[in-house]
Design an enzyme around this catalytic site. Structure first.
Site, PDB file in Angstrom:
ATOM      1  N   HIS A 255      21.156 120.946  -2.684  1.00  0.00           N
ATOM      2  CA  HIS A 255      21.891 119.942  -3.176  1.00  0.00           C
ATOM      3  C   HIS A 255      20.885 118.677  -2.826  1.00  0.00           C
ATOM      4  O   HIS A 255      20.377 118.116  -3.766  1.00  0.00           O
ATOM      5  CB  HIS A 255      23.029 119.653  -2.404  1.00  0.00           C
ATOM      6  CG  HIS A 255      23.820 121.030  -2.412  1.00  0.00           C
ATOM      7  ND1 HIS A 255      24.586 121.414  -3.855  1.00  0.00           N
ATOM      8  CD2 HIS A 255      24.473 121.709  -1.696  1.00  0.00           C
ATOM      9  CE1 HIS A 255      25.333 122.365  -3.435  1.00  0.00           C
ATOM     10  NE2 HIS A 255      25.184 122.478  -2.440  1.00  0.00           N
TER      11      HIS A 255
HETATM   12  C1  BDR Z   1      26.811 118.130  -0.319  1.00  0.00           C
HETATM   13  O1  BDR Z   1      27.835 118.427   0.849  1.00  0.00           O
HETATM   14  C2  BDR Z   1      26.837 118.928   2.021  1.00  0.00           C
HETATM   15  O2  BDR Z   1      27.590 119.908   2.401  1.00  0.00           O
HETATM   16  C3  BDR Z   1      25.603 118.864   1.499  1.00  0.00           C
HETATM   17  O3  BDR Z   1      24.957 118.517   2.712  1.00  0.00           O
HETATM   18  C4  BDR Z   1      25.339 118.111   0.557  1.00  0.00           C
HETATM   19  O4  BDR Z   1      25.046 116.701   0.662  1.00  0.00           O
HETATM   20  C5  BDR Z   1      26.905 119.150  -1.558  1.00  0.00           C
HETATM   21  O5  BDR Z   1      28.570 119.195  -1.578  1.00  0.00           O
END
Ligand code: BDR
Ligand code: CA
Length: 326
Positions: A255
């Site tokens: 992500h």
């Molecule tokens: C986001 O949520 C977090 O767990 C990850 O680091 C990312 O920023 C993804 O939904």
């Protein structure tokens, strides 16, 4: 609807950059990636927030990322301990109890910078030339919401915000409708959308779930032979399988690292400017980014919503940058 002000989206643009983050496995990869591009990303500081795990751990993990990138000189300011209004939530089930999967964590040599992240943001943005600072946000947006509340004039110093946040076509990852960073502090996300008045780009799950690891992509990172390549590969080897299982996907997302890739090579991504609102009411939609992709509401566009990206291009860029690190 024109942007609040134009931004340079060339693949050669340079950024005076602050990264607000809650490391987090994918945050650490995003940070290593960004610190490997000093000629393009002039990283001033990291600011940390509670999110994936508690603040003390996200702050330690941010300092570890600096140490692993050979950049212990980058100041790390600890910020908000908890969201604006809602009960704190964490994602230790995904990122592990220490907030990092697959690698050993320890106390880094460099201490935290003195002072609160919100005070740093206010001071730095007030001193910055107009429209000069890019703020990348990889966690809940609590720190910027607090800074804007305290000092609305700081928006003047911002060039743009680039956020990993939200979900529309993909659906959510923490509830059926909400993505974690927004769900963890919807009131902050709402305040940032309503109050910043600067160009905002969001990289939601719609794009991050299209840019997935594969055995070959992780093997290339490991084969770099440096410490950073091994760290990124170890993190992904531990982090990807659980996401693959949960979403029945052929690989795992990275992500937050899509934010770094967007800063370095925006042409890898496709999106459009649309109207987005945050649902901060209690209920099944709590934390949802309501994204008016088809313009049904005829309301002014406030977000550059990224819906697609070049997955191989992303991994090529990530790998080429991680290769530059110790
Ligand atoms: C986001 O949520 C977090 O767990 C990850 O680091 C990312 O920023 C993804 O939904
Ligand atoms: Ca994050």
């Amino acid at each position: 609807m024109p942007q609040p002000h134009p931004v340079d989206t060339a693949d050669t643009a340079t950024h005076t950059l602050v990264i607000d983050t809650d490391p987090g496995a994918d945050d650490v990869i995003a940070l290593l990636f960004a610190m490997a591009a000093p000629e393009r990303l002039k990283l001033q500081a990291l600011t940390t927030v509670a999110g994936n795990v508690q603040l003390a751990k996200t702050s330690r993990n941010a300092r570890l990322a600096c140490e692993w990138a050979g950049r212990p000189d980058i100041p790390v300011y600890a910020g908000a301990l908890r969201p604006l209004k809602r009960t704190p939530i964490y994602a230790a089930n995904i990122h592990g109890k220490e907030g990092l999967t697959g690698v050993d964590v320890y106390e880094p040599a460099a201490p935290l910078a003195e002072g609160h992240a919100v005070d740093y943001l206010v001071r730095m943005l007030r001193a910055a030339p107009e429209k000069s600072v890019t703020l990348a946000m990889l966690g809940p947006q609590t720190n910027l919401a607090l800074a804007l509340e305290q000092a609305p004039d700081i928006a003047r110093g911002l060039r743009e915000l680039v956020l990993m946040a939200g979900a529309h076509f993909n659906g959510g990852n923490i509830t059926p409708t909400a993505e974690f960073n927004v769900f963890a502090d919807p009131h902050a996300a709402e305040a940032v959308l309503l109050r910043s008045g600067v160009p905002i780009t969001m990289l939601p799950l719609d794009v991050t779930h299209k840019i997935l690891t594969s055995e070959a992509r992780i093997a290339r990172l490991r084969a770099l032979g440096n410490r950073a390549g091994a760290i990124v590969a170890d993190i992904l080897d531990a982090y990807a399988p659980q996401e693959m299982k949960h979403y029945d996907m052929p690989g795992g997302p990275v992500h937050d690292a899509t934010v770094t890739a967007y800063l370095l090579q925006p042409s890898l991504f496709k999106g459009k400017r649309i109207h987005v609102e945050i649902d901060s009411r209690e209920g099944m939609g709590f934390g949802q980014t309501v994204a008016d992709w088809y313009g049904s509401l005829r309301r002014p566009a406030n977000v550059n919503w990224i819906a697609d990206g070049d997955a191989q291009g992303f991994f090529d860029l990530l790998t080429a940058h991680i290769a530059r690190l110790p």
